[in-house]
Design a protein around this motif. Structure first.
Motif, PDB file in Angstrom:
ATOM      1  N   GLY A  35      57.329 -35.014 -21.123  1.00  0.00           N
ATOM      2  CA  GLY A  35      57.484 -35.474 -19.735  1.00  0.00           C
ATOM      3  C   GLY A  35      56.754 -36.782 -19.529  1.00  0.00           C
ATOM      4  N   THR A  36      56.071 -36.896 -18.384  1.00  0.00           N
ATOM      5  CA  THR A  36      55.423 -38.153 -18.005  1.00  0.00           C
ATOM      6  C   THR A  36      54.351 -38.554 -19.013  1.00  0.00           C
ATOM      7  N   ILE A  37      53.414 -37.673 -19.294  1.00  0.00           N
ATOM      8  CA  ILE A  37      52.325 -38.003 -20.222  1.00  0.00           C
ATOM      9  C   ILE A  37      52.853 -38.062 -21.651  1.00  0.00           C
ATOM     10  N   GLY A  38      53.669 -37.082 -22.033  1.00  0.00           N
ATOM     11  CA  GLY A  38      54.194 -37.037 -23.396  1.00  0.00           C
ATOM     12  C   GLY A  38      54.955 -38.316 -23.748  1.00  0.00           C
ATOM     13  N   TYR A  54      58.421 -31.464 -29.334  1.00  0.00           N
ATOM     14  CA  TYR A  54      59.077 -30.291 -28.752  1.00  0.00           C
ATOM     15  C   TYR A  54      58.976 -30.364 -27.241  1.00  0.00           C
ATOM     16  N   ASP A  55      60.026 -29.961 -26.572  1.00  0.00           N
ATOM     17  CA  ASP A  55      60.041 -29.722 -25.125  1.00  0.00           C
ATOM     18  C   ASP A  55      61.126 -28.684 -24.909  1.00  0.00           C
ATOM     19  N   ARG A  56      60.976 -27.821 -23.912  1.00  0.00           N
ATOM     20  CA  ARG A  56      62.036 -26.821 -23.704  1.00  0.00           C
ATOM     21  C   ARG A  56      63.308 -27.488 -23.173  1.00  0.00           C
ATOM     22  N   LEU A  83      44.379 -30.884 -25.567  1.00  0.00           N
ATOM     23  CA  LEU A  83      44.968 -30.223 -24.404  1.00  0.00           C
ATOM     24  C   LEU A  83      44.878 -31.083 -23.156  1.00  0.00           C
ATOM     25  N   LEU A  84      46.023 -31.403 -22.560  1.00  0.00           N
ATOM     26  CA  LEU A  84      46.033 -32.048 -21.241  1.00  0.00           C
ATOM     27  C   LEU A  84      45.957 -31.005 -20.129  1.00  0.00           C
ATOM     28  N   SER A  85      46.615 -29.856 -20.340  1.00  0.00           N
ATOM     29  CA  SER A  85      46.657 -28.836 -19.290  1.00  0.00           C
ATOM     30  C   SER A  85      45.451 -27.903 -19.436  1.00  0.00           C
ATOM     31  N   ALA A  86      44.275 -28.524 -19.444  1.00  0.00           N
ATOM     32  CA  ALA A  86      43.038 -27.805 -19.765  1.00  0.00           C
ATOM     33  C   ALA A  86      42.717 -26.710 -18.761  1.00  0.00           C
ATOM     34  N   ILE A 124      44.899 -29.970 -10.997  1.00  0.00           N
ATOM     35  CA  ILE A 124      43.445 -30.039 -11.046  1.00  0.00           C
ATOM     36  C   ILE A 124      42.892 -29.633 -12.417  1.00  0.00           C
ATOM     37  N   ASN A 125      43.643 -30.017 -13.467  1.00  0.00           N
ATOM     38  CA  ASN A 125      43.143 -29.814 -14.833  1.00  0.00           C
ATOM     39  C   ASN A 125      41.820 -30.536 -15.043  1.00  0.00           C
ATOM     40  N   VAL A 126      41.647 -31.640 -14.308  1.00  0.00           N
ATOM     41  CA  VAL A 126      40.396 -32.399 -14.432  1.00  0.00           C
ATOM     42  C   VAL A 126      39.173 -31.535 -14.122  1.00  0.00           C
ATOM     43  N   THR A 162      56.855 -41.455 -12.517  1.00  0.00           N
ATOM     44  CA  THR A 162      57.777 -40.330 -12.737  1.00  0.00           C
ATOM     45  C   THR A 162      57.198 -38.978 -12.324  1.00  0.00           C
ATOM     46  N   ASN A 163      55.920 -38.919 -11.958  1.00  0.00           N
ATOM     47  CA  ASN A 163      55.320 -37.658 -11.514  1.00  0.00           C
ATOM     48  C   ASN A 163      54.094 -37.980 -10.643  1.00  0.00           C
ATOM     49  N   PRO A 164      54.258 -37.896  -9.305  1.00  0.00           N
ATOM     50  CA  PRO A 164      53.159 -38.301  -8.411  1.00  0.00           C
ATOM     51  C   PRO A 164      51.918 -37.420  -8.541  1.00  0.00           C
ATOM     52  N   LYS A 165      52.086 -36.221  -9.133  1.00  0.00           N
ATOM     53  CA  LYS A 165      50.923 -35.345  -9.338  1.00  0.00           C
ATOM     54  C   LYS A 165      49.997 -35.935 -10.389  1.00  0.00           C
ATOM     55  N   THR A 166      50.579 -36.651 -11.327  1.00  0.00           N
ATOM     56  CA  THR A 166      49.857 -37.100 -12.526  1.00  0.00           C
ATOM     57  C   THR A 166      49.450 -38.560 -12.404  1.00  0.00           C
ATOM     58  N   SER A 167      48.152 -38.819 -12.578  1.00  0.00           N
ATOM     59  CA  SER A 167      47.660 -40.193 -12.557  1.00  0.00           C
ATOM     60  C   SER A 167      48.016 -40.882 -13.870  1.00  0.00           C
TER      61      SER A 167
HETATM   62  N1  LIG Z   1      43.808 -33.474 -17.854  1.00  0.00           N
HETATM   63  C1  LIG Z   1      44.233 -34.323 -16.941  1.00  0.00           C
HETATM   64  O1  LIG Z   1      43.508 -35.212 -16.480  1.00  0.00           O
HETATM   65  C2  LIG Z   1      45.633 -34.227 -16.447  1.00  0.00           C
HETATM   66  C3  LIG Z   1      46.467 -33.233 -16.887  1.00  0.00           C
HETATM   67  N2  LIG Z   1      47.748 -33.157 -16.440  1.00  0.00           N
HETATM   68  C4  LIG Z   1      48.571 -32.070 -16.937  1.00  0.00           C
HETATM   69  O2  LIG Z   1      49.267 -32.507 -18.091  1.00  0.00           O
HETATM   70  C5  LIG Z   1      50.493 -31.782 -18.225  1.00  0.00           C
HETATM   71  C6  LIG Z   1      51.649 -32.762 -18.409  1.00  0.00           C
HETATM   72  O3  LIG Z   1      51.755 -33.571 -17.252  1.00  0.00           O
HETATM   73  P1  LIG Z   1      53.059 -34.439 -16.993  1.00  0.00           P
HETATM   74  O4  LIG Z   1      53.487 -35.083 -18.231  1.00  0.00           O
HETATM   75  O5  LIG Z   1      52.792 -35.267 -15.797  1.00  0.00           O
HETATM   76  O6  LIG Z   1      54.111 -33.306 -16.602  1.00  0.00           O
HETATM   77  P2  LIG Z   1      55.696 -33.426 -16.575  1.00  0.00           P
HETATM   78  O7  LIG Z   1      56.150 -32.369 -15.629  1.00  0.00           O
HETATM   79  O8  LIG Z   1      56.124 -34.821 -16.326  1.00  0.00           O
HETATM   80  O9  LIG Z   1      56.126 -33.052 -18.057  1.00  0.00           O
HETATM   81  C7  LIG Z   1      55.928 -31.782 -18.612  1.00  0.00           C
HETATM   82  C8  LIG Z   1      56.978 -31.555 -19.688  1.00  0.00           C
HETATM   83  O10 LIG Z   1      56.653 -30.374 -20.388  1.00  0.00           O
HETATM   84  C9  LIG Z   1      57.786 -29.516 -20.463  1.00  0.00           C
HETATM   85  N3  LIG Z   1      57.274 -28.148 -20.398  1.00  0.00           N
HETATM   86  C10 LIG Z   1      56.505 -27.607 -19.431  1.00  0.00           C
HETATM   87  N4  LIG Z   1      56.145 -26.356 -19.762  1.00  0.00           N
HETATM   88  C11 LIG Z   1      56.716 -26.090 -20.956  1.00  0.00           C
HETATM   89  C12 LIG Z   1      56.715 -24.967 -21.810  1.00  0.00           C
HETATM   90  N5  LIG Z   1      56.038 -23.853 -21.501  1.00  0.00           N
HETATM   91  N6  LIG Z   1      57.423 -25.037 -22.964  1.00  0.00           N
HETATM   92  C13 LIG Z   1      58.107 -26.162 -23.286  1.00  0.00           C
HETATM   93  N7  LIG Z   1      58.132 -27.274 -22.516  1.00  0.00           N
HETATM   94  C14 LIG Z   1      57.447 -27.238 -21.366  1.00  0.00           C
HETATM   95  C15 LIG Z   1      58.695 -29.900 -19.300  1.00  0.00           C
HETATM   96  O11 LIG Z   1      60.058 -29.666 -19.601  1.00  0.00           O
HETATM   97  C16 LIG Z   1      58.398 -31.396 -19.135  1.00  0.00           C
HETATM   98  O12 LIG Z   1      59.277 -32.193 -19.878  1.00  0.00           O
HETATM   99  C17 LIG Z   1      50.598 -30.942 -16.942  1.00  0.00           C
HETATM  100  O13 LIG Z   1      50.115 -29.634 -17.178  1.00  0.00           O
HETATM  101  C18 LIG Z   1      49.667 -31.641 -15.980  1.00  0.00           C
HETATM  102  O14 LIG Z   1      49.183 -30.768 -14.984  1.00  0.00           O
HETATM  103  C19 LIG Z   1      48.250 -34.097 -15.586  1.00  0.00           C
HETATM  104  C20 LIG Z   1      47.438 -35.096 -15.128  1.00  0.00           C
HETATM  105  C21 LIG Z   1      46.058 -35.210 -15.472  1.00  0.00           C
END
Ligand SMILES: NC(=O)C1=CN([C@@H]2O[C@H](COP(=O)(O)OP(=O)(O)OC[C@H]3O[C@@H](n4cnc5c(N)ncnc54)[C@H](O)[C@@H]3O)[C@@H](O)[C@H]2O)C=CC1
Ligand SMILES: O=C([O-])CC(=O)C(=O)O
Length: 271
Positions: free
Chosen positions: A7-10, A30-32, A91-94, A191-193, A244-249
């Motif tokens: 997604g956005t970060i990947g 990999y992505d689903r 891990l981003l989704s810490a 709020i993974n931060v 592409t994702n306002p939740k994510t900085s």
């Molecule tokens: N540690 C940090 O500071 C931050 C962490 N995050 C977290 O990083 C993660 C990624 O953020 P974004 O790229 O913005 O999200 P996103 O929604 O743009 O992309 C996530 C991607 O992962 C895929 N996905 C989600 N769950 C899945 C699963 N169980 N199996 C397979 N594919 C899956 C989705 O299809 C999507 O393509 C999120 O969990 C977000 O909360 C986001 C911002 C800051």
């Protein structure tokens, strides 16, 4: 390396492999969502592209690290199998580590397998100082106040369960106060931060989190305050949200890229 989540970060992380910012090979992704996988492949010149796989267990073979950039459910699925397959994980989704059973299982597995779990600073600043302060043993309080536009909080389970309608807000409003453990469950995508801060400091039970929804705020603002015998620490980051994702900085993606880049660097600056 392999990437779980396109997604956005990947996508930003993959671009950093494609343009050589990270001097290593991205072997598999990999992505689903198959379209997301393909759009990451399209970031690479023909012949340099990672192999898209449709089963995440195919990420591990011959790879030293798996980057998770998907979501909390993905951390649950991929972390222990990665470690058991001889891969470190980033891990981003810490926030998923708020579940103490998973956290303990991850730590125990990493210790047993001799692997490393990396949690980048992500969208916040100051973990270097908080970590050093924690080492003194007299870090007393750590708090995080996160302010986002309602668009960056929409859909969070806590808001849905408590019938909190952010579209009705006309000024900054505190929508949540609690521990980092509670915040991770209430706002899993926002709020993974808080978990990164907790792991650096005094743990998720003692770290307090306040979340403010502000219709006049266009940035994702994270303010940390920590106090203890070493004095006090305050940091504020006013992050531009990702287009592409306002939740994510945007900084969160760059933080992961910098972490990956410096794994192979000769000079590594910061705590
Ligand atoms: N540690 C940090 O500071 C931050 C962490 N995050 C977290 O990083 C993660 C990624 O953020 P974004 O790229 O913005 O999200 P996103 O929604 O743009 O992309 C996530 C991607 O992962 C895929 N996905 C989600 N769950 C899945 C699963 N169980 N199996 C397979 N594919 C899956 C989705 O299809 C999507 O393509 C999120 O969990 C977000 O909360 C986001 C911002 C800051
Ligand atoms: O990107 C941010 O500002 C923070 C965020 O979403 C998270 O920690 O999950």
């Amino acid at each position: 390396m392999s990437l779980f989540g396109c997604g956005t970060i990947g996508t930003e992380v993959a671009r950093a492999f494609a343009d050589g910012t990270i001097n290593a090979d991205l072997v598999r992704i990999y992505d689903r969502n198959a379209e997301k996988r393909q759009s990451v492949v399209d970031e690479f010149r023909a012949g340099d592209a990672p192999e898209p796989v449709d089963d995440f267990t195919d990420l591990f073979d011959g790879v030293d690290l798996v980057v998770e950039a998907a979501g909390q459910s993905a951390v649950d699925e991929v972390t222990v199998p990665s470690l058991e397959s001889g891969c470190d994980v980033l891990l981003l989704s810490a926030g998923a580590l708020a579940a103490s059973e998973l956290r303990q299982q991850v730590v125990r597995t990493a210790e047993r397998e001799g692997q490393v779990v990396h949690v980048p600073s992500g969208a916040i600043a100051g973990l270097d100082a908080v970590k050093a302060a924690a080492l003194t043993g007299d870090l007393e309080t750590v708090s995080l106040t996160t302010t986002k536009n309602p668009a960056g909080l929409e859909g969070a389970p806590y808001l849905v369960e408590n019938d909190i309608d952010l579209s009705a807000l006309d000024s900054a409003t505190t929508v949540f106060e609690g521990s980092a453990t509670e915040a991770a469950l209430a706002f899993p995508s926002n709020i993974n931060v808080a978990m990164a801060l907790s792991l650096a400091g005094i743990g998720p039970g003692g770290t307090t989190v306040r979340i403010v929804a502000d219709p006049d705020e266009s940035n994702n603002v994270h303010h940390i305050e920590a106090t203890g015998g070493m004095g006090s620490i305050e940091t504020t980051v006013r992050n531009v949200p990702s287009p592409t994702n306002p939740k994510t900085s945007y900084l969160a993606a760059v933080s992961a890229i910098e972490k990956l880049r410096t794994m192979g660097a000769t000079v590594r600056v910061g705590t």
